[in-house]
Design a protein around this motif. Structure first.
Motif, PDB file in Angstrom:
ATOM      1  N   ASP A  40      54.433  76.866 124.064  1.00 44.62           N
ATOM      2  CA  ASP A  40      53.502  76.481 125.122  1.00 44.62           C
ATOM      3  C   ASP A  40      53.870  75.128 125.706  1.00 44.62           C
ATOM      4  OD1 ASP A  40      51.966  78.773 124.787  1.00 44.62           O
ATOM      5  OD2 ASP A  40      50.704  77.840 123.254  1.00 44.62           O
ATOM      6  N   MET A  41      53.776  75.050 127.036  1.00 46.95           N
ATOM      7  CA  MET A  41      54.091  73.826 127.765  1.00 46.95           C
ATOM      8  C   MET A  41      52.993  73.555 128.790  1.00 46.95           C
ATOM      9  SD  MET A  41      57.161  72.904 126.653  1.00 46.95           S
ATOM     10  CE  MET A  41      57.935  71.914 127.940  1.00 46.95           C
ATOM     11  N   ALA A  42      52.708  72.284 129.020  1.00 47.61           N
ATOM     12  CA  ALA A  42      51.772  71.882 130.064  1.00 47.61           C
ATOM     13  C   ALA A  42      52.544  71.298 131.240  1.00 47.61           C
ATOM     14  CB  ALA A  42      50.778  70.856 129.522  1.00 47.61           C
ATOM     15  N   ALA A  43      51.878  71.227 132.373  1.00 45.27           N
ATOM     16  CA  ALA A  43      52.386  70.468 133.524  1.00 45.27           C
ATOM     17  C   ALA A  43      51.291  69.463 133.867  1.00 45.27           C
ATOM     18  CB  ALA A  43      52.703  71.368 134.699  1.00 45.27           C
ATOM     19  N   ARG A  44      51.259  68.387 133.098  1.00 45.59           N
ATOM     20  CA  ARG A  44      50.191  67.383 133.213  1.00 45.59           C
ATOM     21  C   ARG A  44      50.657  66.251 134.132  1.00 45.59           C
ATOM     22  NH1 ARG A  44      49.551  66.760 128.267  1.00 45.59           N
ATOM     23  NH2 ARG A  44      47.834  68.278 128.134  1.00 45.59           N
ATOM     24  N   CYS A  45      50.154  66.266 135.340  1.00 47.00           N
ATOM     25  CA  CYS A  45      50.492  65.216 136.302  1.00 47.00           C
ATOM     26  C   CYS A  45      49.511  64.047 136.121  1.00 47.00           C
ATOM     27  CB  CYS A  45      50.425  65.760 137.728  1.00 47.00           C
ATOM     28  SG  CYS A  45      51.346  67.309 137.939  1.00 47.00           S
ATOM     29  N   LEU A  46      49.769  62.960 136.805  1.00 48.37           N
ATOM     30  CA  LEU A  46      48.927  61.779 136.658  1.00 48.37           C
ATOM     31  C   LEU A  46      48.532  61.268 138.031  1.00 48.37           C
ATOM     32  CD1 LEU A  46      47.804  59.858 134.431  1.00 48.37           C
ATOM     33  CD2 LEU A  46      49.738  58.349 134.941  1.00 48.37           C
ATOM     34  N   PRO A 213      58.947  65.050 125.826  1.00 52.51           N
ATOM     35  CA  PRO A 213      58.151  66.146 126.391  1.00 52.51           C
ATOM     36  C   PRO A 213      56.864  66.425 125.621  1.00 52.51           C
ATOM     37  CG  PRO A 213      60.456  66.773 126.127  1.00 52.51           C
ATOM     38  CD  PRO A 213      60.276  65.487 125.396  1.00 52.51           C
ATOM     39  N   THR A 214      56.950  66.437 124.282  1.00 57.77           N
ATOM     40  CA  THR A 214      55.785  66.725 123.443  1.00 57.77           C
ATOM     41  C   THR A 214      55.795  65.784 122.240  1.00 57.77           C
ATOM     42  OG1 THR A 214      56.781  68.320 121.886  1.00 57.77           O
ATOM     43  CG2 THR A 214      56.096  69.173 124.046  1.00 57.77           C
ATOM     44  N   ALA A 215      54.681  65.753 121.533  1.00 54.90           N
ATOM     45  CA  ALA A 215      54.608  64.941 120.315  1.00 54.90           C
ATOM     46  C   ALA A 215      55.597  65.440 119.268  1.00 54.90           C
ATOM     47  CB  ALA A 215      53.183  64.962 119.755  1.00 54.90           C
ATOM     48  N   GLY A 216      55.931  66.718 119.325  1.00 53.43           N
ATOM     49  CA  GLY A 216      56.901  67.271 118.385  1.00 53.43           C
ATOM     50  C   GLY A 216      58.305  66.739 118.565  1.00 53.43           C
ATOM     51  N   HIS A 217      58.561  66.057 119.682  1.00 57.14           N
ATOM     52  CA  HIS A 217      59.885  65.502 119.958  1.00 57.14           C
ATOM     53  C   HIS A 217      60.035  64.045 119.523  1.00 57.14           C
ATOM     54  CE1 HIS A 217      60.045  69.046 122.627  1.00 57.14           C
ATOM     55  NE2 HIS A 217      61.355  68.928 122.543  1.00 57.14           N
ATOM     56  N   ILE A 218      59.073  63.504 118.794  1.00 54.51           N
ATOM     57  CA  ILE A 218      59.153  62.092 118.399  1.00 54.51           C
ATOM     58  C   ILE A 218      60.368  61.776 117.520  1.00 54.51           C
ATOM     59  CG2 ILE A 218      58.013  60.263 117.077  1.00 54.51           C
ATOM     60  CD1 ILE A 218      55.339  61.323 118.133  1.00 54.51           C
ATOM     61  N   PRO A 219      60.694  62.571 116.493  1.00 51.91           N
ATOM     62  CA  PRO A 219      61.889  62.236 115.699  1.00 51.91           C
ATOM     63  C   PRO A 219      63.119  62.113 116.604  1.00 51.91           C
ATOM     64  CG  PRO A 219      60.610  63.922 114.591  1.00 51.91           C
ATOM     65  CD  PRO A 219      60.003  63.768 115.958  1.00 51.91           C
ATOM     66  N   ILE A 220      63.897  61.086 116.411  1.00 45.44           N
ATOM     67  CA  ILE A 220      64.985  60.764 117.336  1.00 45.44           C
ATOM     68  C   ILE A 220      65.960  61.926 117.555  1.00 45.44           C
ATOM     69  CG2 ILE A 220      66.892  59.174 117.815  1.00 45.44           C
ATOM     70  CD1 ILE A 220      64.054  57.975 118.044  1.00 45.44           C
ATOM     71  N   ASP A 256      52.967  68.437 126.813  1.00 48.15           N
ATOM     72  CA  ASP A 256      52.324  68.821 125.561  1.00 48.15           C
ATOM     73  C   ASP A 256      50.924  69.366 125.857  1.00 48.15           C
ATOM     74  OD1 ASP A 256      51.034  68.929 123.018  1.00 48.15           O
ATOM     75  OD2 ASP A 256      52.409  67.409 122.252  1.00 48.15           O
ATOM     76  N   PRO A 257      50.672  70.667 125.620  1.00 47.61           N
ATOM     77  CA  PRO A 257      49.352  71.230 125.939  1.00 47.61           C
ATOM     78  C   PRO A 257      48.256  70.777 124.998  1.00 47.61           C
ATOM     79  CG  PRO A 257      50.692  72.874 124.852  1.00 47.61           C
ATOM     80  CD  PRO A 257      51.593  71.687 125.086  1.00 47.61           C
ATOM     81  N   ASN A 258      48.631  70.244 123.844  1.00 47.53           N
ATOM     82  CA  ASN A 258      47.643  69.896 122.813  1.00 47.53           C
ATOM     83  C   ASN A 258      47.426  68.394 122.648  1.00 47.53           C
ATOM     84  OD1 ASN A 258      47.347  72.701 121.994  1.00 47.53           O
ATOM     85  ND2 ASN A 258      49.369  72.494 121.067  1.00 47.53           N
ATOM     86  N   ASN A 259      48.362  67.595 123.083  1.00 52.48           N
ATOM     87  CA  ASN A 259      48.257  66.144 122.946  1.00 52.48           C
ATOM     88  C   ASN A 259      48.413  65.502 124.320  1.00 52.48           C
ATOM     89  OD1 ASN A 259      48.401  65.778 119.809  1.00 52.48           O
ATOM     90  ND2 ASN A 259      50.065  67.176 120.301  1.00 52.48           N
ATOM     91  N   GLU A 260      47.326  64.952 124.849  1.00 50.77           N
ATOM     92  CA  GLU A 260      47.373  64.352 126.173  1.00 50.77           C
ATOM     93  C   GLU A 260      47.997  62.954 126.132  1.00 50.77           C
ATOM     94  OE1 GLU A 260      43.460  64.349 127.867  1.00 50.77           O
ATOM     95  OE2 GLU A 260      43.216  66.526 127.657  1.00 50.77           O
ATOM     96  N   ILE A 261      47.506  62.133 125.225  1.00 55.01           N
ATOM     97  CA  ILE A 261      47.967  60.746 125.092  1.00 55.01           C
ATOM     98  C   ILE A 261      48.169  60.463 123.609  1.00 55.01           C
ATOM     99  CG2 ILE A 261      47.430  58.315 125.530  1.00 55.01           C
ATOM    100  CD1 ILE A 261      45.510  59.252 127.738  1.00 55.01           C
ATOM    101  N   ILE A 262      49.268  59.836 123.271  1.00 51.53           N
ATOM    102  CA  ILE A 262      49.512  59.487 121.866  1.00 51.53           C
ATOM    103  C   ILE A 262      49.904  58.024 121.743  1.00 51.53           C
ATOM    104  CG2 ILE A 262      50.216  61.838 121.242  1.00 51.53           C
ATOM    105  CD1 ILE A 262      53.147  60.782 121.205  1.00 51.53           C
ATOM    106  N   THR A 263      49.750  57.508 120.526  1.00 51.74           N
ATOM    107  CA  THR A 263      50.379  56.245 120.159  1.00 51.74           C
ATOM    108  C   THR A 263      51.314  56.534 118.992  1.00 51.74           C
ATOM    109  OG1 THR A 263      48.557  55.681 118.634  1.00 51.74           O
ATOM    110  CG2 THR A 263      48.421  54.853 120.911  1.00 51.74           C
ATOM    111  N   LEU A 277      45.097  61.167 121.408  1.00 48.52           N
ATOM    112  CA  LEU A 277      43.884  60.842 122.145  1.00 48.52           C
ATOM    113  C   LEU A 277      43.793  61.705 123.397  1.00 48.52           C
ATOM    114  CD1 LEU A 277      44.545  57.020 121.969  1.00 48.52           C
ATOM    115  CD2 LEU A 277      42.786  58.185 120.636  1.00 48.52           C
ATOM    116  N   THR A 278      42.599  61.756 123.978  1.00 47.52           N
ATOM    117  CA  THR A 278      42.410  62.443 125.246  1.00 47.52           C
ATOM    118  C   THR A 278      42.043  61.411 126.314  1.00 47.52           C
ATOM    119  OG1 THR A 278      40.035  62.824 124.974  1.00 47.52           O
ATOM    120  CG2 THR A 278      41.541  64.454 123.990  1.00 47.52           C
ATOM    121  N   PHE A 279      42.109  61.829 127.560  1.00 48.33           N
ATOM    122  CA  PHE A 279      41.668  60.954 128.639  1.00 48.33           C
ATOM    123  C   PHE A 279      40.188  60.622 128.494  1.00 48.33           C
ATOM    124  CE2 PHE A 279      45.688  62.097 130.389  1.00 48.33           C
ATOM    125  CZ  PHE A 279      46.002  61.106 131.299  1.00 48.33           C
ATOM    126  N   ASN A 280      39.401  61.579 128.003  1.00 50.30           N
ATOM    127  CA  ASN A 280      37.981  61.324 127.788  1.00 50.30           C
ATOM    128  C   ASN A 280      37.760  60.261 126.735  1.00 50.30           C
ATOM    129  OD1 ASN A 280      36.967  63.084 129.698  1.00 50.30           O
ATOM    130  ND2 ASN A 280      36.865  64.821 128.286  1.00 50.30           N
TER     131      ASN A 280
END
Length: 284
Positions: A40-46, A213-220, A256-263, A277-280
């Motif tokens: 699954d992929m999102a197209a989350r624009c800003l 692209p997604t949180a799953g891509h964090i490992p280098i 990332d369809p499941n993670n909008e914002i991460i740290t 985190l979410t925008f909300n």
């Protein structure tokens, strides 16, 4: 000044292509695949609202391609630009600037719409379209690897519209003094992809495009097979993620369809996910 998440439609891509040489047994822990090996992929624009300027960052695939084309990507059309903009209180005609991180079809397709008799025209009549000269040249003279991602019907009408403008490298894209809109240029995924850094108060929000692209891509080593220079992506990701962990950046994930914002944070295993985190969570 405010920022809004603008969902432009979810889709699917091949999990193997999205994770390159990383074995499925590892990447499916964070990005599970369906029976066709698609994830699954999102197209989350800003949307950046600042004074009398309204800047849309990326536009998703749009809706002008054929049913057969969208069938390759399992587009669900649950979200679209118009409904998402309306939810934020705006319409296409309100957009003053469209900032394109790069010109792959899933990032810029919504800029141009198809009218009757196969006539193409800008979907944002009152906007300036922003890219950079180096990436533009790369897109209009595509290499064989990326040719399928740079669609003529997306790119040529942008040039013909008279609305195209170029951003210089090492410059700020600032609409007003109270908003810092700095740009990181990276070359691993494609030539001169632009990563916006938006500072609001004491927080820095970074729109990650295809650098992460997604949180799953964090490992280098988790690098997409789509990247033109994967070894360069390794260096760019490593440098950026270490900086993000040290400085506490908020990373807005486009796909990332499941993670909008991460740290992210430093660990013994390297930089890893800290919070999702979410925008909300941040803006309501």
């Amino acid at each position: 000044m405010k920022i809004h998440s603008i969902e432009a439609g979810n889709f699917k891509l091949d999990g193997g292509a999205m994770f390159g040489v990383v074995p499925k047994s590892l990447w499916q822990r964070t990005n599970p695949a369906d029976s066709n090996n698609m994830i699954d992929m999102a197209a989350r624009c800003l949307l950046v609202e600042n004074g009398d300027r309204l800047t849309l960052i990326d536009t998703g695939m749009g809706n002008k391609q054929s049913e057969k084309f969208f069938g390759y990507y399992f587009m669900d059309h649950i979200y679209d630009l118009d409904s998402s903009l309306k939810k934020a209180g705006f319409s296409r005609d309100d957009i003053t600037d469209v900032f394109l991180t790069h010109l792959h079809f899933d990032h810029c397709g919504g800029v141009i719409e198809k009218k009757k008799n196969d006539f193409y025209e800008p979907a944002f009549a009152n906007s300036t379209f922003w890219t950079n000269k180096e990436h533009w040249k790369w897109a209009i003279e595509p290499n064989a690897r990326e040719k399928a991602s740079f669609l003529t019907e997306n790119i040529k009408p942008i040039e013909e519209s008279g609305q195209l403008n170029f951003i210089k490298q090492n410059s700020s894209f600032a609409t007003q003094n109270e908003m810092d809109f700095d740009i990181l240029f990276v070359d691993g995924h494609t030539e001169k992809m632009m990563i916006p850094h938006i500072t609001i108060g004491d927080k820095t929000f970074v729109y990650m495009a295809d650098l992460l692209p997604t949180a799953g891509h964090i490992p280098i080593p988790y690098v997409m097979g789509y990247d033109t220079r994967p070894l360069l992506t390794l260096d760019e990701k490593s440098k950026f993620l270490n900086e993000a962990a040290t400085k506490g950046y908020y990373l807005i994930l486009e796909h990332d369809p499941n993670n909008e914002i991460i740290t992210v944070k430093h660990t013994e295993k390297g930089v890893r996910l800290d919070k999702s985190l979410t925008f909300n969570d941040l803006f309501n």
